[in-house]
Motif scaffolding. Structure first.
Motif, PDB file in Angstrom:
ATOM      1  N   GLY A 132       0.815  -1.206   0.000  1.00 35.49           N
ATOM      2  CA  GLY A 132       0.000   0.000   0.000  1.00 35.49           C
ATOM      3  C   GLY A 132       0.845   1.251   0.000  1.00 35.49           C
ATOM      4  O   GLY A 132       2.065   1.202   0.195  1.00 35.49           O
ATOM      5  N   PRO A 133       0.228   2.404  -0.218  1.00 37.00           N
ATOM      6  CA  PRO A 133       0.967   3.675  -0.216  1.00 37.00           C
ATOM      7  C   PRO A 133       1.543   3.983   1.162  1.00 37.00           C
ATOM      8  O   PRO A 133       0.832   3.950   2.174  1.00 37.00           O
ATOM      9  N   LEU A 154      -5.907   9.440   2.695  1.00 40.48           N
ATOM     10  CA  LEU A 154      -6.076   7.991   2.736  1.00 40.48           C
ATOM     11  C   LEU A 154      -7.558   7.629   2.637  1.00 40.48           C
ATOM     12  O   LEU A 154      -8.425   8.364   3.121  1.00 40.48           O
ATOM     13  N   ASP A 159      -7.934   9.816  -4.927  1.00 40.25           N
ATOM     14  CA  ASP A 159      -6.615  10.181  -4.434  1.00 40.25           C
ATOM     15  C   ASP A 159      -5.716   8.969  -4.254  1.00 40.25           C
ATOM     16  O   ASP A 159      -4.513   9.036  -4.532  1.00 40.25           O
ATOM     17  N   GLN A 160      -6.276   7.848  -3.813  1.00 41.98           N
ATOM     18  CA  GLN A 160      -5.430   6.676  -3.627  1.00 41.98           C
ATOM     19  C   GLN A 160      -5.138   5.963  -4.946  1.00 41.98           C
ATOM     20  O   GLN A 160      -4.087   5.340  -5.098  1.00 41.98           O
ATOM     21  N   THR A 163      -2.309   8.015  -6.004  1.00 38.33           N
ATOM     22  CA  THR A 163      -1.123   7.741  -5.186  1.00 38.33           C
ATOM     23  C   THR A 163      -0.472   6.433  -5.600  1.00 38.33           C
ATOM     24  O   THR A 163       0.763   6.317  -5.638  1.00 38.33           O
ATOM     25  N   TRP A 164      -1.279   5.419  -5.920  1.00 30.14           N
ATOM     26  CA  TRP A 164      -0.717   4.176  -6.427  1.00 30.14           C
ATOM     27  C   TRP A 164       0.016   4.392  -7.754  1.00 30.14           C
ATOM     28  O   TRP A 164       1.082   3.822  -7.990  1.00 30.14           O
ATOM     29  N   VAL A 169      -1.619  12.694  -4.665  1.00 33.64           N
ATOM     30  CA  VAL A 169      -3.070  12.736  -4.785  1.00 33.64           C
ATOM     31  C   VAL A 169      -3.498  13.181  -6.173  1.00 33.64           C
ATOM     32  O   VAL A 169      -2.673  13.565  -7.011  1.00 33.64           O
ATOM     33  N   ASP A 375      -6.815   0.679  -5.790  1.00 37.35           N
ATOM     34  CA  ASP A 375      -6.885   1.849  -4.918  1.00 37.35           C
ATOM     35  C   ASP A 375      -6.348   1.531  -3.533  1.00 37.35           C
ATOM     36  O   ASP A 375      -5.555   2.278  -2.961  1.00 37.35           O
ATOM     37  N   PHE A 376      -6.854   0.435  -2.991  1.00 35.11           N
ATOM     38  CA  PHE A 376      -6.511  -0.025  -1.650  1.00 35.11           C
ATOM     39  C   PHE A 376      -7.127  -1.399  -1.453  1.00 35.11           C
ATOM     40  O   PHE A 376      -7.927  -1.862  -2.276  1.00 35.11           O
ATOM     41  N   HIS A 389     -13.682   0.846   2.639  1.00 33.30           N
ATOM     42  CA  HIS A 389     -12.357   1.230   2.156  1.00 33.30           C
ATOM     43  C   HIS A 389     -11.275   0.877   3.173  1.00 33.30           C
ATOM     44  O   HIS A 389     -11.364   1.229   4.353  1.00 33.30           O
ATOM     45  N   TRP A 391      -6.708  -0.136   3.329  1.00 29.81           N
ATOM     46  CA  TRP A 391      -5.402   0.488   3.057  1.00 29.81           C
ATOM     47  C   TRP A 391      -4.506  -0.545   2.393  1.00 29.81           C
ATOM     48  O   TRP A 391      -4.428  -0.616   1.172  1.00 29.81           O
TER      49      TRP A 391
END
Length: 470
Positions: A132-133, A154, A159-160, A163-164, A169, A375-376, A389, A391
């Motif tokens: 994960g980020p 987060l 945004d995620q 970030t990935w 973001v 994303d997560f 959601h 992480w």
């Protein structure tokens, strides 16, 4: 956006995306010979939009660990039935070569993923757990105390995802896939920058670089050809409209618009350049021998077939390195997870299995590494009908060069009271950063340490920059 057949590249306006890659993504004239671009290599990112539920994909299989998961999300597991049942005896157990690292714990895959199970057991697929980020190593205490720098926003989808893909973001400008392509272009004087970065899922920041710009290809559409003489459904269906077609083509061929026509000239160059780029791609791809491998008739199957065909045309396209972006959605399973996720997992497994077979068919499997991203992960706690959601999450890496049949990183138990999770909501705190994951892929791709650090600025904050799965 205009959608083409899988052999046609597209843009938002006639050919501006394709033209943009040619106009804005010009080759760097001062190439620094650095990255190793010998032979051919391709990275294929399969992005699972919405947040893939890792705990409903890679399961605990030993009885004590499975019982912990059943206690935590029994409501969700009970929603599954028939072939999709998550009963322990319906799962696909895996036998990692490094099982000793997990003691008596054992693992299994979703019953909808037999192709990925086979690839793991044959040593062609690895699982990277709890990715994960992260900006720096983080645990529950440092997260609670905010004593470490955390990725902003987060648990936010947009945004995620960004970030990935781009380590920042939404609104970030450069993706690490695009920067890997930049390094390859800068190191190969003969590289065709136009076809180095290719997306089958529209515009994406993942492939945005300084010198590389993504071409977008689509598997949907009705055979639109950007050769204006073929667009009979746009300009009239019979020959009496041929003069109009000829006039438009003549306009695209115009180079002299006078001193007052600068904007018209630049627009015309972009459109005509885009059409020329599409024709170049079509000429290369039209000459490939069709695969005997049958791809599934699915969104992901069609995209990976396009990737396979583009790789087969690599010599005609004049590329020795390529980065592909493929994506499907539907993984934001707050509700109806038991009805939605199994079909998505079937699609993933069948499409990747077919892609592997096509690459083996042409002797290219050792030259390709495919990896998943999302994303997560999702919360280990269920909400009765789905998950929320999270992480950290677990991901797959496969290819002929992958050191498979191993689990890298960590797959914590479902004990949400442990320090592996945030204090509330049952979110896994990543133990492997996206940048460590990316650096391992980039090293195989041929980037040197300086190039990796330029694309992955937080990499030095982690003790291990190569996870060793490829």
């Amino acid at each position: 956006m205009t959608h083409m057949t899988r052999r046609d590249f597209l843009s938002g306006s006639a050919a501006s995306f394709a033209g943009g890659a040619g106009v804005l993504g010009l080759l760097n004239q001062n190439k620094a010979w650095a990255a190793d671009t010998a032979g051919y290599k391709a990275l294929v990112c399969v992005f699972l939009f919405g947040g893939m539920d890792h705990a409903d994909t890679v399961f605990p299989f030993d009885e004590p660990s499975y019982d912990i998961l059943d206690d935590v999300r029994g409501g969700l597991l009970n929603n599954y039935s028939g072939d999709a049942s998550r009963d322990r005896d319906n799962l696909l157990p895996i036998n990692p070569n490094n099982s000793a690292a997990f003691g008596t714990r054992r693992f299994a895959l979703s019953p909808q993923m037999p192709e990925l199970h086979s690839l793991f057991e044959s040593g062609e697929l690895a699982i990277v757990g709890n990715v994960g980020p992260l900006i720096e190593p983080t645990n529950r205490q440092s997260f609670d105390e905010r004593s470490v720098e955390l990725p902003p926003r987060l648990f936010s989808h947009n945004d995620q995802q960004s970030t990935w893909m781009a380590l920042g973001v939404e609104g970030s400008r450069l993706g690490w896939g695009g920067q890997f392509a930049d390094a390859a272009i800068a190191s190969d004087a003969t590289a065709n920058a136009l076809f180095t970065s290719i997306s089958t899922n529209g515009s994406t920041v993942f492939l945005a670089g300084n010198s590389s710009q993504a071409f977008a290809a689509s598997t949907r559409g009705g055979g639109l050809d950007l050769n204006i003489t073929q667009q009979r459904f746009l300009l009239g269906g019979n020959s009496r409209f041929d003069p109009q077609r000829a006039a438009i083509e003549a306009y695209y061929d115009t180079s002299d618009f006078g001193a007052a026509g600068t904007m018209r000239r630049d627009f015309n160059r972009a459109i005509s350049g885009g059409i020329a780029n599409i024709r170049s791609f079509n000429e290369a791809s039209d000459n490939i021998v069709p695969f005997t491998t049958t791809f599934p008739d699915s969104n992901l199957g069609g995209q990976l077939q396009l990737v396979a065909e583009t790789i087969e045309a690599r010599d005609a396209l004049q590329v020795s390195r390529q980065v592909f972006f493929v994506g499907i959605g539907g993984f934001d399973t707050h509700s109806n997870q038991a009805d939605r996720l199994p079909g998505l997992q079937t699609q993933i497994s069948q499409a990747i299995g077919a892609f592997r077979n096509a690459m083996v068919e042409r002797g290219l499997w050792n030259d390709v590494t495919l990896f998943t991203a999302s994303d997560f992960g999702r919360t280990t706690i269920d909400n009765g009908d789905g998950t929320d959601h999270g992480w950290g999450g677990h991901h797959f890496v496969t290819g002929g060069s992958v050191t498979g049949r191993r689990i890298l990183g960590d797959i914590p138990t479902a004990d949400i009271t442990s320090s592996n999770y945030t204090r509330t909501s049952g979110r896994l705190i990543p133990s492997v950063s996206v940048e460590q994951y990316a650096a391992t892929l980039g090293s195989w791709f041929g980037l040197n340490n300086d190039e990796l650090l330029a694309a992955l600025p937080n990499l030095t904050r982690f003790s291990n920059s190569n996870l060793g799965f490829v």
